[in-house]
Design a protein around this motif. Structure first.
Motif, PDB file in Angstrom:
ATOM      1  N   VAL A 237      42.844  41.012  46.343  1.00 15.40           N
ATOM      2  CA  VAL A 237      41.459  41.498  46.375  1.00 15.40           C
ATOM      3  C   VAL A 237      40.628  40.680  47.349  1.00 15.40           C
ATOM      4  O   VAL A 237      39.840  41.223  48.129  1.00 15.40           O
ATOM      5  CB  VAL A 237      40.838  41.449  44.962  1.00 15.40           C
ATOM      6  CG1 VAL A 237      39.340  41.712  45.021  1.00 15.40           C
ATOM      7  CG2 VAL A 237      41.516  42.454  44.044  1.00 15.40           C
ATOM      8  N   GLU A 238      40.820  39.369  47.318  1.00 13.71           N
ATOM      9  CA  GLU A 238      40.046  38.491  48.196  1.00 13.71           C
ATOM     10  C   GLU A 238      40.290  38.808  49.662  1.00 13.71           C
ATOM     11  O   GLU A 238      39.364  38.791  50.480  1.00 13.71           O
ATOM     12  CB  GLU A 238      40.392  37.029  47.904  1.00 13.71           C
ATOM     13  CG  GLU A 238      39.597  36.029  48.710  1.00 13.71           C
ATOM     14  CD  GLU A 238      39.974  34.595  48.388  1.00 13.71           C
ATOM     15  OE1 GLU A 238      39.284  33.688  48.866  1.00 13.71           O
ATOM     16  OE2 GLU A 238      40.966  34.382  47.652  1.00 13.71           O
ATOM     17  N   TYR A 239      41.567  39.102  50.008  1.00 13.64           N
ATOM     18  CA  TYR A 239      41.915  39.408  51.394  1.00 13.64           C
ATOM     19  C   TYR A 239      41.884  40.910  51.687  1.00 13.64           C
ATOM     20  O   TYR A 239      42.343  41.349  52.739  1.00 13.64           O
ATOM     21  CB  TYR A 239      43.289  38.841  51.728  1.00 13.64           C
ATOM     22  CG  TYR A 239      43.282  37.343  51.918  1.00 13.64           C
ATOM     23  CD1 TYR A 239      43.029  36.781  53.163  1.00 13.64           C
ATOM     24  CD2 TYR A 239      43.494  36.486  50.848  1.00 13.64           C
ATOM     25  CE1 TYR A 239      43.007  35.409  53.341  1.00 13.64           C
ATOM     26  CE2 TYR A 239      43.479  35.104  51.005  1.00 13.64           C
ATOM     27  CZ  TYR A 239      43.235  34.578  52.255  1.00 13.64           C
ATOM     28  OH  TYR A 239      43.211  33.214  52.417  1.00 13.64           O
ATOM     29  N   LYS A 240      41.377  41.695  50.729  1.00 13.65           N
ATOM     30  CA  LYS A 240      41.221  43.143  50.881  1.00 13.65           C
ATOM     31  C   LYS A 240      42.533  43.822  51.254  1.00 13.65           C
ATOM     32  O   LYS A 240      42.575  44.689  52.145  1.00 13.65           O
ATOM     33  CB  LYS A 240      40.134  43.448  51.924  1.00 13.65           C
ATOM     34  CG  LYS A 240      38.767  42.896  51.535  1.00 13.65           C
ATOM     35  CD  LYS A 240      37.683  43.316  52.499  1.00 13.65           C
ATOM     36  CE  LYS A 240      36.313  42.779  52.034  1.00 13.65           C
ATOM     37  NZ  LYS A 240      35.215  43.200  52.926  1.00 13.65           N
ATOM     38  N   SER A 241      43.587  43.425  50.563  1.00 14.56           N
ATOM     39  CA  SER A 241      44.904  44.030  50.766  1.00 14.56           C
ATOM     40  C   SER A 241      45.032  45.229  49.829  1.00 14.56           C
ATOM     41  O   SER A 241      45.492  45.116  48.694  1.00 14.56           O
ATOM     42  CB  SER A 241      46.010  43.005  50.497  1.00 14.56           C
ATOM     43  OG  SER A 241      47.276  43.605  50.616  1.00 14.56           O
ATOM     44  N   THR A 242      44.625  46.387  50.311  1.00 17.05           N
ATOM     45  CA  THR A 242      44.612  47.594  49.489  1.00 17.05           C
ATOM     46  C   THR A 242      46.015  47.962  49.017  1.00 17.05           C
ATOM     47  O   THR A 242      46.192  48.427  47.880  1.00 17.05           O
ATOM     48  CB  THR A 242      44.002  48.762  50.277  1.00 17.05           C
ATOM     49  OG1 THR A 242      42.719  48.360  50.779  1.00 17.05           O
ATOM     50  CG2 THR A 242      43.823  49.984  49.399  1.00 17.05           C
ATOM     51  N   ALA A 243      47.029  47.753  49.857  1.00 18.74           N
ATOM     52  CA  ALA A 243      48.402  48.120  49.489  1.00 18.74           C
ATOM     53  C   ALA A 243      48.879  47.324  48.281  1.00 18.74           C
ATOM     54  O   ALA A 243      49.518  47.874  47.369  1.00 18.74           O
ATOM     55  CB  ALA A 243      49.335  47.901  50.681  1.00 18.74           C
ATOM     56  N   ILE A 244      48.579  46.030  48.252  1.00 20.86           N
ATOM     57  CA  ILE A 244      48.996  45.192  47.128  1.00 20.86           C
ATOM     58  C   ILE A 244      48.263  45.605  45.859  1.00 20.86           C
ATOM     59  O   ILE A 244      48.856  45.714  44.783  1.00 20.86           O
ATOM     60  CB  ILE A 244      48.728  43.703  47.429  1.00 20.86           C
ATOM     61  CG1 ILE A 244      49.490  43.261  48.673  1.00 20.86           C
ATOM     62  CG2 ILE A 244      49.116  42.838  46.243  1.00 20.86           C
ATOM     63  CD1 ILE A 244      50.985  43.280  48.533  1.00 20.86           C
ATOM     64  N   VAL A 245      46.961  45.859  45.969  1.00 17.07           N
ATOM     65  CA  VAL A 245      46.176  46.267  44.797  1.00 17.07           C
ATOM     66  C   VAL A 245      46.708  47.588  44.245  1.00 17.07           C
ATOM     67  O   VAL A 245      46.862  47.747  43.031  1.00 17.07           O
ATOM     68  CB  VAL A 245      44.687  46.395  45.166  1.00 17.07           C
ATOM     69  CG1 VAL A 245      43.879  46.908  43.983  1.00 17.07           C
ATOM     70  CG2 VAL A 245      44.132  45.048  45.616  1.00 17.07           C
ATOM     71  N   ARG A 246      47.011  48.528  45.137  1.00 16.77           N
ATOM     72  CA  ARG A 246      47.540  49.821  44.687  1.00 16.77           C
ATOM     73  C   ARG A 246      48.900  49.638  44.004  1.00 16.77           C
ATOM     74  O   ARG A 246      49.193  50.285  42.995  1.00 16.77           O
ATOM     75  CB  ARG A 246      47.669  50.762  45.881  1.00 16.77           C
ATOM     76  CG  ARG A 246      48.165  52.154  45.490  1.00 16.77           C
ATOM     77  CD  ARG A 246      48.217  53.093  46.667  1.00 16.77           C
ATOM     78  NE  ARG A 246      46.895  53.487  47.107  1.00 16.77           N
ATOM     79  CZ  ARG A 246      46.315  53.057  48.219  1.00 16.77           C
ATOM     80  NH1 ARG A 246      46.967  52.201  49.005  1.00 16.77           N
ATOM     81  NH2 ARG A 246      45.108  53.440  48.546  1.00 16.77           N
ATOM     82  N   TYR A 247      49.717  48.739  44.540  1.00 13.67           N
ATOM     83  CA  TYR A 247      51.035  48.480  43.950  1.00 13.67           C
ATOM     84  C   TYR A 247      50.897  47.908  42.543  1.00 13.67           C
ATOM     85  O   TYR A 247      51.543  48.372  41.598  1.00 13.67           O
ATOM     86  CB  TYR A 247      51.808  47.498  44.839  1.00 13.67           C
ATOM     87  CG  TYR A 247      53.123  47.030  44.245  1.00 13.67           C
ATOM     88  CD1 TYR A 247      54.286  47.761  44.422  1.00 13.67           C
ATOM     89  CD2 TYR A 247      53.194  45.849  43.501  1.00 13.67           C
ATOM     90  CE1 TYR A 247      55.481  47.332  43.875  1.00 13.67           C
ATOM     91  CE2 TYR A 247      54.379  45.420  42.953  1.00 13.67           C
ATOM     92  CZ  TYR A 247      55.520  46.166  43.143  1.00 13.67           C
ATOM     93  OH  TYR A 247      56.705  45.738  42.599  1.00 13.67           O
ATOM     94  N   VAL A 248      50.052  46.900  42.389  1.00 10.33           N
ATOM     95  CA  VAL A 248      49.886  46.259  41.085  1.00 10.33           C
ATOM     96  C   VAL A 248      49.301  47.239  40.070  1.00 10.33           C
ATOM     97  O   VAL A 248      49.756  47.308  38.919  1.00 10.33           O
ATOM     98  CB  VAL A 248      48.988  45.010  41.211  1.00 10.33           C
ATOM     99  CG1 VAL A 248      48.663  44.439  39.839  1.00 10.33           C
ATOM    100  CG2 VAL A 248      49.670  43.951  42.070  1.00 10.33           C
TER     101      VAL A 248
END
Length: 548
Positions: A237-248
């Motif tokens: 979230v801090e680095y605005k990694s949308t792909a990781i957030v969507r995965y989790v």
């Protein structure tokens, strides 16, 4: 067994198969892993040098259930977090002392179950504490985590009323306990172990993977924390990694990451709101397992942070900060019990007034440029009318209905653009009070919008007037294509559509309509109906006046 060289729990790496069984609820796999007879009481310990011991270091106490993850979680912690009741009962029957085992956050399995709201698991663990010799109910229920919270605090903070009632019924004295921090020595013992898997900033390889937008994960990624107490989802979230957030958010076994609090008490949703990233906030809110009302150490909920992030004074209603505020409110988020005047500053100082004045001046310049262009085009169109001229200087198409409609539309476009320029001038003048300038902004926006729409209509009428004698169908097609530009003037509706999609994912269509029908209807009548009525009057005038 008494050991003079041990000051804390002995850690044995968890068997990957046990981790999978506890995380997925695979009862058959757990049954194959467990020995046929119950093992002795558990003693998890760590040597002074912080080395992780394997089962071979002490064959006499070798037990697969003694294994812990990087975060110090036992199989019972994991089963309790995910609400696997049968697995939790099987593990408690074999190793009852796991009921009071602590992870690196000094949490017992009861903390995990209470935070997640798994009422049956909490009830089962409480029952085992009553039936176990040497493990009192008070010992298990009054255990405090790193933040000084008991299982009751976790249940109450996350809104799990049934769990809180269960815990208070088992130990009425819980409600009277106040928070205080655990001893520093106990935390330092765990930090020595964590230092072996992190760099000087406390970041593990997975935190760097999250910041680099790498979505390839390992089984126990929910155990890894940096020196701020942040897990993988916090970092994504801090680095605005949308792909990781969507995965989790798409993995049910990673639910623990979604509501985890760092050392400042912030959940990933707190950080997402603070960063102002609409896409990540939407992904988190869509997930029903994400709690919207958790407070951080400052006593602020995500909704509190969202209203703090809204810029004072003149601003656009569909800016990310406004969108996030509406998204949280419409999905049932609540403010904390703190007084809002202590959270949001309501007074305007000299610096704020100067900043607000500059915003009005800048907006006035932008409006003036747009309205002057429209006025110039509309004025020039009067002297370059479509079609030829008669010998007396009159337009040859002057008696045509379409020509008259074109002239009326061009006239309205010129008048509205000039009026918008007039109000923009007062909006940019420092001599005008700030309250009046807000009204001038509203008038300028409304008039500029009308002038733009009418100029487009005038252009379509002129095109049709010229093309109709050659090909009537082609002229109509060009008018239709030109009229589609009207949709672009309603681009502000796109964020509202995204808001509706987010809410539908969380509460469903039924919840969306039940909770927001009144608000949407009122918003429609308050903002849209006046605009539609005004535009309708102008268009009716354009197409009816030529008939006179």
């Amino acid at each position: 067994m008494e050991r003079s060289d041990i000051q804390g729990p002995r850690r044995i790496p968890m068997d990957p198969k046990l981790l999978r069984a506890a995380g997925t609820g695979d009862k058959s796999l757990l049954e194959r892993l467990l020995p046929s007879i119950a093992t002795a009481e558990l003693a998890i310990a760590v040597p002074n040098n912080g080395d992780v011991l394997s089962a071979q270091d002490d064959p006499a106490e070798a037990s697969i259930l003694r294994g812990v993850t990087v975060g110090g979680n036992t199989a019972l912690h994991i089963a309790a977090t995910h609400g696997h009741l049968e697995l939790a009962e099987m593990i408690c029957e074999r190793e009852r002392s796991l009921v009071v085992a602590r992870n690196v956050m000094l949490e017992t399995p009861l903390h995990c179950a209470a935070r997640a709201g798994h009422h049956q698991v909490v009830s089962s663990i409480v029952s085992f504490t009553r039936d176990s010799n040497g493990i009192g109910v008070d010992t298990a229920l009054r255990a405090r985590n790193r933040d000084g919270r008991t299982a009751l605090h976790e249940a109450a903070q996350n809104g799990h009323v049934d769990v809180a009632v269960e815990l208070m019924s088992a130990d009425p004295g819980l409600a009277d306990m106040v928070d205080h921090a655990e001893t520093a020595n106990e935390l330092l013992k765990w930090n020595q172990i964590l230092a072996k898997i992190s760099d000087e900033s406390g970041s593990t390889p997975l935190h760097y993977a999250a910041s680099a937008k790498n979505d390839k994960m390992c089984p126990d990624l929910d155990e890894l924390l940096d020196n701020k107490g942040r897990n993988l989802l916090h970092t994504a979230v801090e680095y605005k990694s949308t792909a990781i957030v969507r995965y989790v958010c798409g993995r049910s076994e990673l639910v623990k990451l979604m509501n985890a609090r760092d050392f400042e008490g912030n959940t990933p949703l707190h950080l997402a709101v603070r960063s102002g990233d609409q896409e990540i906030v939407s992904l988190l809110i869509r997930n029903k397992r994400v709690y919207l009302n958790i407070m951080n150490n400052e006593g602020l909920t995500p909704l509190d942070l969202s209203i703090i992030g809204v810029e004072d004074g003149l601003t656009y209603v569909t800016n990310p900060a406004h969108w996030i505020l509406m998204c949280l409110q419409w999905n049932g988020a609540r403010f904390s019990s703190r007084r809002m005047d202590h959270v949001v500053r309501e007074d305007f100082g000299p610096e704020d007034l100067e900043k607000e004045s500059k915003k009005h001046a800048s907006l006035s310049q932008s409006f003036a440029m747009s309205t002057v262009v429209i006025a110039t085009v509309a004025f020039g169109a009067v002297f370059t009318l479509p079609g030829d001229y008669n010998t007396d200087g009159t337009p040859t198409l002057a008696r045509r209905y379409t020509f008259k409609a074109f002239v009326i539309a061009d006239t309205f476009a010129f008048i509205f653009s000039v009026l918008s320029t007039y109000f923009s001038t007062f909006n940019g003048a420092e001599l005008t009070s700030l309250s009046l300038r807000c009204y001038y902004v509203a008038f300028s926006i409304a008039l500029l919008g009308m002038a733009t729409r009418i100029l487009v209509a005038a252009f379509a009428l002129a095109i049709y007037l010229v093309l109709a004698p050659v090909s009537n169908s082609f002229g109509i097609a060009v008018c239709v294509i030109t009229s589609t530009s009207e949709l672009l003037l309603h681009a502000h509706m796109i964020p509202l559509c995204k808001l509706a999609i987010t809410m539908k994912s969380r509460v469903g269509w039924t919840g969306l309509f039940k909770s927001q029908v009144r608000r949407l209807v009122w918003s429609w009548f308050k903002y849209q109906i006046p605009q539609i009525l005004g535009a309708s009057f102008i268009y009716i005038s354009i197409f009816l006046l030529p008939l006179l």
